[in-house]
Scaffold this active site. Structure first.
Site: not given
Ligand code: UDP
Length: 342
Positions: A156, A198
């Site tokens: 990505y 998240v």
């Molecule tokens: N994250 C989390 N729990 C979840 C999903 C994601 O703690 O159930 C964390 C993930 O490790 C990251 C942040 O939340 O640090 C944002 O994750 P997301 O997948 O939403 O988007 P990113 O900004 O990483 O693309």
């Protein structure tokens, strides 16, 4: 005499092609174009988008839906092309990394070719992921980023970086009219409750009475922007005259830790528990946009505070998870919790 700034003029409504029209952000942008009197052709492969997001577009306005892939040659008459076609949630884009990379790079090249044939402006949605795990904070557009080119996020991150390269070279060498946005974490209604992001995870888990999954210690930060704010910025980048090239960061600089996000969800929903799970590889530790350029060039700033945006999103996901599509997995315990949170 007081000086007043004239509002920017906007392109007259014409024909727009929106790639990724059934996605979370793409569907809202499609609605915005239709409301403004544009005639819209939307294309989506439905890899991560959903037909349910197109319901609003299926009104009296001139909207044509093409189920298809931007990897295939397209011949659609258009004055403006907006490219939002790419899976963007980490679990989704990592589930088929080759497809993600090809969609980002070859798909964008295909849209550049179409814009070359039709003379359309091409607005492309890039991402904060081009900054990788940033060593500069907050991230300005002139920061070149810190991306692991061979890690699980690279399909990505590097895909989006390569797409930007191709767009800027096309602009310099062929005079293509390009606009590039770098979108930071966006949330809101029409998020897929199972996309693994998240916000969707925490709200879905809270609604289903499951523990919220915190990856790592939850000390990593993100800056969450409500979808109507993101869409307004994309709209301005698309239609404002004079047009801007970018890249332009679009995001809300209100930075919080993931643990703070979980606490906010807990305050909104009530009785929820947290569990801690391993941090995924290459997970960026901090992320916050510098939006000076968006303020200067688009006269834009986000308006919706996090609690308000989360509350709208919670209502949307509650309705969706109770609908025929998902109701089998909905527990009575969860329904009671949400009712008491309102
Ligand atoms: N994250 C989390 N729990 C979840 C999903 C994601 O703690 O159930 C964390 C993930 O490790 C990251 C942040 O939340 O640090 C944002 O994750 P997301 O997948 O939403 O988007 P990113 O900004 O990483 O693309």
């Amino acid at each position: 005499m007081p000086t007043t700034t004239a509002p920017p003029s906007q392109r007259a409504p014409g024909k727009a092609l929106i790639a990724g029209c059934a996605g979370f952000i793409g569907s809202w942008l499609t609605d915005k174009f239709l409301e403004a009197g544009w005639s819209v052709t939307g294309i989506d492969s439905l890899f991560s988008g959903s037909r349910r997001n197109l319901k609003a577009a299926a009104g009296p306005q001139p909207f044509t839906f093409l189920e298809g892939d931007i990897l295939d040659r397209l011949d659609v008459e258009s004055d403006l092309i907006v490219n939002l076609a790419c899976p963007a949630a980490p679990p989704r884009y990592q589930s088929d990394p080759l497809y993600t990379f090809k969609t980002s790079v070859l798909g964008t090249m295909n849209l550049v070719a179409l814009a070359g044939r039709t003379g359309a402006r091409l607005v492309h949605t890039s991402t904060s992921e081009v900054y990788g795990d940033p060593e500069v904070h907050p991230q300005r557009e002139d920061y070149n980023g810190s991306v692991n080119p061979i890690g699980p996020r690279a399909c990505y991150d590097e895909g989006k970086r390569a797409a930007e390269t191709f767009l800027f070279d096309s602009h310099r060498h062929s005079g293509l009219d390009v606009g590039v946005a770098r979108i930071f974490n966006t949330y809101g209604p029409r998020m897929d409750p199972y996309d693994g992001r998240v916000v969707s995870n925490f709200l879905r888990q809270a609604l289903l009475g499951e523990p919220l999954t915190i990856y790592g210690e939850g000390q990593q930060t993100r800056s969450f922007c409500y979808v109507s704010d993101t869409v307004e910025a994309l709209w301005r980048l698309s239609v404002n005259e004079p047009a801007h090239l970018g890249p332009i960061n679009i995001g809300n600089p209100a930075e919080i830790t993931i643990l703070e996000l979980a606490e906010t969800v807990k305050e909104l929903v009530g009785d929820v528990t947290l569990i801690f799970e391993p941090l995924p590889a290459d997970d960026p530790r901090r992320r916050k946009p510098d939006i000076t350029r968006a303020a200067e060039q688009l006269d834009w700033a986000p308006k919706v505070p996090l609690r308000e945006g989360l509350s709208h999103t919670l209502t949307y996901l509650d309705d969706l998870l109770s609908s025929g599509e998902f109701s089998a997995i909905r527990s009575p315990h969860a329904a009671k919790q949400v009712a008491s949170a309102r």
